[in-house]
Design an enzyme around this catalytic site. Structure first.
Site, PDB file in Angstrom:
ATOM      1  N   GLU A  38     -15.977 -12.098 -31.018  1.00 27.26           N
ATOM      2  CA  GLU A  38     -14.947 -12.085 -29.966  1.00 27.26           C
ATOM      3  C   GLU A  38     -15.107 -10.815 -29.103  1.00 27.26           C
ATOM      4  O   GLU A  38     -15.455  -9.760 -29.635  1.00 27.26           O
ATOM      5  CB  GLU A  38     -13.576 -12.055 -30.666  1.00 27.26           C
ATOM      6  CG  GLU A  38     -12.385 -11.945 -29.760  1.00 27.26           C
ATOM      7  CD  GLU A  38     -11.065 -11.859 -30.571  1.00 27.26           C
ATOM      8  OE1 GLU A  38     -11.115 -11.609 -31.804  1.00 27.26           O
ATOM      9  OE2 GLU A  38     -10.000 -12.048 -29.970  1.00 27.26           O
ATOM     10  N   LYS A 108      -8.696 -18.493 -25.438  1.00 28.93           N
ATOM     11  CA  LYS A 108      -7.945 -18.345 -26.696  1.00 28.93           C
ATOM     12  C   LYS A 108      -6.476 -18.734 -26.517  1.00 28.93           C
ATOM     13  O   LYS A 108      -5.767 -18.157 -25.686  1.00 28.93           O
ATOM     14  CB  LYS A 108      -8.067 -16.899 -27.179  1.00 28.93           C
ATOM     15  CG  LYS A 108      -7.461 -16.636 -28.548  1.00 28.93           C
ATOM     16  CD  LYS A 108      -7.752 -15.180 -28.973  1.00 28.93           C
ATOM     17  CE  LYS A 108      -7.289 -14.872 -30.390  1.00 28.93           C
ATOM     18  NZ  LYS A 108      -7.607 -13.492 -30.782  1.00 28.93           N
ATOM     19  N   CYS A 141     -10.998 -16.198 -33.094  1.00 23.07           N
ATOM     20  CA  CYS A 141     -10.318 -15.382 -34.111  1.00 23.07           C
ATOM     21  C   CYS A 141      -8.986 -15.959 -34.611  1.00 23.07           C
ATOM     22  O   CYS A 141      -8.979 -16.905 -35.372  1.00 23.07           O
ATOM     23  CB  CYS A 141     -10.177 -13.955 -33.619  1.00 23.07           C
ATOM     24  SG  CYS A 141     -10.001 -12.781 -34.995  1.00 23.07           S
TER      25      CYS A 141
HETATM   26  C1  ACM Z   1      -7.756 -11.444 -33.708  1.00 25.47           C
HETATM   27  O1  ACM Z   1      -7.329 -12.510 -33.294  1.00 25.47           O
HETATM   28  N1  ACM Z   1      -8.662 -10.752 -33.050  1.00 25.47           N
HETATM   29  C2  ACM Z   1      -7.293 -10.899 -34.992  1.00 25.47           C
END
Ligand code: ACM
Length: 263
Positions: A38, A108, A141
């Site tokens: 990420e 995201k 993530c």
């Molecule tokens: C995250 O979502 N980077 C913990």
């Protein structure tokens, strides 16, 4: 199909250096698909929104052009986490790039902690992409905490889930992604970063241990907690089309959607 991850430790605020490290790291990998962490170009531990604005890029843009050249050179696809600028919005995105350019972008959906100060939540749901006939989804993530995210991809036919990450809660992601593999019968490539970032009195340590899980939950590969790791293995994604757990149990057909609650 040869799939893998490139685990490394991006340096905060050094996108050029990080892109070079990533391109060097994956060169000569002999893979069809490699996943990177990420926010692999910018680093993660922002202290002000202006820092994200400075490093975010439009997609396609200069960095995805460089990734495309690398993908073309090695006839491979790369899934990479990066900060995306779109108009006045900033997204924590994962881009899938192939030899001919950007194949798709995922923004995201489930923002973690201070990401909410800097990014807008993804506004396009959970799109599905294809690599040589294999259906691939992207998550980033913290999305792993939400079984609905992986399920939404699996119900669309995803066979492989690519998961660029900067995990900070040790072992959670390695455990949940294994479970998500089992409950959806999909392959899962968790590409995590490692190392510690310290900025503005804050500090985060990332947990490494990038991992590839098979559709039956078998851990096929796992990196160490720290250290760069390019790991590539061969899998048969066709196995993820079969949702049967026993002769009488099909994971999707057996769902009792009329009994479930979504809210
Ligand atoms: C995250 O979502 N980077 C913990």
């Amino acid at each position: 199909m040869r799939i893998g991850f490139y685990q490394f430790a991006p340096r905060f605020g050094q996108p050029e250096h990080n892109l070079e490290t990533l391109l060097d790291g994956v060169s000569g990998a002999q893979a069809d698909l490699i996943v990177a962490p990420e926010l692999a170009l910018s680093g993660y531990l922002f202290t002000r929104r202006e820092e994200v604005e400075q490093m975010a890029e439009e997609i396609p843009g200069p960095s995805t052009d460089r990734l495309t050249l690398a993908a073309a050179g090695s006839n491979c696809h790369l899934a990479v986490g990066m900060a995306e600028r779109s108009g006045s919005s900033l997204f924590n995105s994962a881009v899938l790039v192939g030899p001919k350019g950007v194949v798709g972008v995922y923004r995201k959906v489930h923002l973690f902690h201070e990401e909410k100060l800097y990014f807008s939540p993804g506004d396009r749901g959970f799109p599905l992409f294809e690599i040589d006939g294999v259906k691939v989804g992207l998550l980033v993530c913290f999305d792993h905490f939400f079984p609905e995210a992986a399920r939404t991809l699996a119900l669309q036919g995803a066979q492989i889930i690519c998961h660029p990450s900067n995990l900070v809660l040790p072992e959670y992601g390695q455990l949940t992604t294994r479970v998500r593999s089992i409950e959806n019968r999909v392959f899962w490539i968790l590409a995590n970063r490692y190392g510690t970032e310290r900025r503005g009195g804050k500090s985060l340590t990332y947990s490494g241990c990038s991992q590839i899980t098979a559709e039956n939950g078998e851990v096929l590969a796992r990196a160490a907690e720290t250290g760069d790791s390019l790991t590539v293995i061969k899998v048969d994604p066709e196995r993820a089309r079969n949702k049967k757990v026993t002769d009488r149990n099909d994971l999707f057909a057996d769902r009792r959607v009329q009994l479930y609650r979504w809210e």
